[in-house]
Each structure stands twice: as structure tokens, then as C-alpha cells.
Design a protein around this motif. Sequence first.
Motif, PDB file in Angstrom:
ATOM      1  N   ASP A 110      42.724  23.458  65.408  1.00 23.06           N
ATOM      2  CA  ASP A 110      41.647  24.282  64.870  1.00 23.06           C
ATOM      3  C   ASP A 110      41.677  24.283  63.350  1.00 23.06           C
ATOM      4  O   ASP A 110      42.749  24.327  62.725  1.00 23.06           O
ATOM      5  N   ASP A 143      34.521  26.122  71.219  1.00 22.91           N
ATOM      6  CA  ASP A 143      33.211  26.126  70.553  1.00 22.91           C
ATOM      7  C   ASP A 143      32.358  24.993  71.119  1.00 22.91           C
ATOM      8  O   ASP A 143      32.306  23.894  70.564  1.00 22.91           O
ATOM      9  N   ASP A 147      28.784  26.343  66.743  1.00 30.75           N
ATOM     10  CA  ASP A 147      28.377  27.386  65.799  1.00 30.75           C
ATOM     11  C   ASP A 147      29.552  28.119  65.159  1.00 30.75           C
ATOM     12  O   ASP A 147      29.376  29.158  64.543  1.00 30.75           O
ATOM     13  N   ARG A 148      30.769  27.578  65.329  1.00 29.98           N
ATOM     14  CA  ARG A 148      31.987  28.107  64.728  1.00 29.98           C
ATOM     15  C   ARG A 148      32.488  29.386  65.408  1.00 29.98           C
ATOM     16  O   ARG A 148      33.464  29.987  64.956  1.00 29.98           O
ATOM     17  N   THR A 149      31.827  29.823  66.466  1.00 33.32           N
ATOM     18  CA  THR A 149      32.194  31.051  67.169  1.00 33.32           C
ATOM     19  C   THR A 149      32.385  30.747  68.648  1.00 33.32           C
ATOM     20  O   THR A 149      31.633  29.964  69.237  1.00 33.32           O
ATOM     21  N   ASN A 151      32.013  32.500  72.061  1.00 36.22           N
ATOM     22  CA  ASN A 151      31.432  33.704  72.654  1.00 36.22           C
ATOM     23  C   ASN A 151      30.666  33.338  73.917  1.00 36.22           C
ATOM     24  O   ASN A 151      30.885  32.270  74.499  1.00 36.22           O
ATOM     25  N   ASP A 154      29.227  29.917  74.737  1.00 35.72           N
ATOM     26  CA  ASP A 154      30.129  28.815  75.076  1.00 35.72           C
ATOM     27  C   ASP A 154      30.643  28.923  76.515  1.00 35.72           C
ATOM     28  O   ASP A 154      31.603  28.252  76.878  1.00 35.72           O
ATOM     29  N   ARG A 193      40.650  32.861  71.746  1.00 38.94           N
ATOM     30  CA  ARG A 193      39.622  32.628  70.733  1.00 38.94           C
ATOM     31  C   ARG A 193      38.307  33.347  71.039  1.00 38.94           C
ATOM     32  O   ARG A 193      37.449  33.450  70.144  1.00 38.94           O
ATOM     33  N   SER A 196      35.836  35.389  68.570  1.00 37.80           N
ATOM     34  CA  SER A 196      36.248  35.156  67.173  1.00 37.80           C
ATOM     35  C   SER A 196      35.440  34.024  66.551  1.00 37.80           C
ATOM     36  O   SER A 196      34.875  33.182  67.261  1.00 37.80           O
ATOM     37  N   THR A 197      35.438  34.008  65.234  1.00 33.62           N
ATOM     38  CA  THR A 197      34.714  32.998  64.457  1.00 33.62           C
ATOM     39  C   THR A 197      35.686  32.284  63.529  1.00 33.62           C
ATOM     40  O   THR A 197      36.537  32.939  62.899  1.00 33.62           O
TER      41      THR A 197
END
Length: 199
Positions: A110, A143, A147-149, A151, A154, A193, A196-197
Motif C-alpha cells: 500500500d 480499492d 478512488d483511494r478509499t 468502502n 468496493d 482497511r 479508510s482512505t
Amino acid sequence: SGLYRVRVMPPTAVSPPTIGEYVLRRTPTDPAPSVSGTVIDDGGIQRSRIASVQVNFSEPVAVASGATIGEAFTLNGPGGAVTLSATLAGSGRFATITFLDGTTGGSLNDGNYTLAIVANKLVDAGGQLLGGSTSSFHRFYGDANGDRTVNGGDFFFRPAFGAAAGDANYLRYFDYLDDGLINGADLTEFRIRFGSTLP
């Protein structure tokens, strides 16, 4: 481009005056080779797994005299420089880069990364050298939409859970250890994860 006839005359103070005629040829200059794009891992939007990067060129290139293909690229990430392996395609139209350290399950760890194409290491058929450039990207396990997050967007993970390589619902980018199974070990990493972003 074309031919041009030029008459050259000295200053009037020169005696005797001498007149010369010259034919000049102007030829167009081809543009130097450049990077036309990069393909991150499988070419999709996911950034859950990055095991390779493909660098595409505007025209066929070769390794410049005195250089090696490995010298043409550098990669820096959260742990510093990453050791690379680079291969130039036989067509000269692209190079494939893989990673020899800073990985888990064959994927970069990461973080945020900057790939640099080093100037003057690759050359086209006309002898023009490839200039330097950089490209930035990130890897964040889980991810799936880039989108770097991690949530709900995903949550393709749910149908992939329990799948093995070869199954229709197996998604390799969720296989954290790249062991051919998406199981509890991968779910643990996903949960760590989730919500989280990546900064």
C-alpha cells in the motif's frame, strides 16, 4: 520542407564584390519519441493489486548505446526506491515493469508511487532520445474502484469470498497473498482497511 536558392552578397565596401549562390535544403524534423501512456496492472481502474506497470511509447524504441533497459526506469514509494525488473517488447512499443521488493503476494505494498522514465536511455530508429517523464499512482488493497478509499463501493469482495482461481467469481485483485484462494486471510486485510482512505 523543400529546396531554397539563396544569393549572398558581401558589403559594398568589399572590392571586388563577390556574389555566391547556394541551394539550401530544409527537411522536416520528426518528433522525438515520448511516453504515450501507462497501463497499471490489469489495465482496469482497480488499485487493490499492482503487480506490473506497462509503459507505452509513441513509436518503437531501443536501448541507447551504453545503457541498459533496467536503467530506463526508477520507482519510488512509501519505503523508498523499489527494485525493478524491466523488459522491452520485441516491437519496441512498450516496456513491462515488475517489482523485486516492496511487495506482498507479488503486488506493491500500500502507498503512493512515482514512476520515473529516465532521459536518454531509450532511442528511436532515427537516433532521437526519449526524454524524461514521471507518472504517479497508488496501491491500496481492497480499492476496487480506484478512488483511494475502501468502502461499500468496493464490496465486490463479498461475492468473491470463498472463490478459487479458475472460478467465475474469483477476482485476483482481492487475493491478498496471491495463493489462488480468497478466504479468511484476505477478509482480514480487507476489514483492516474498510472505511479508510489512503492519504
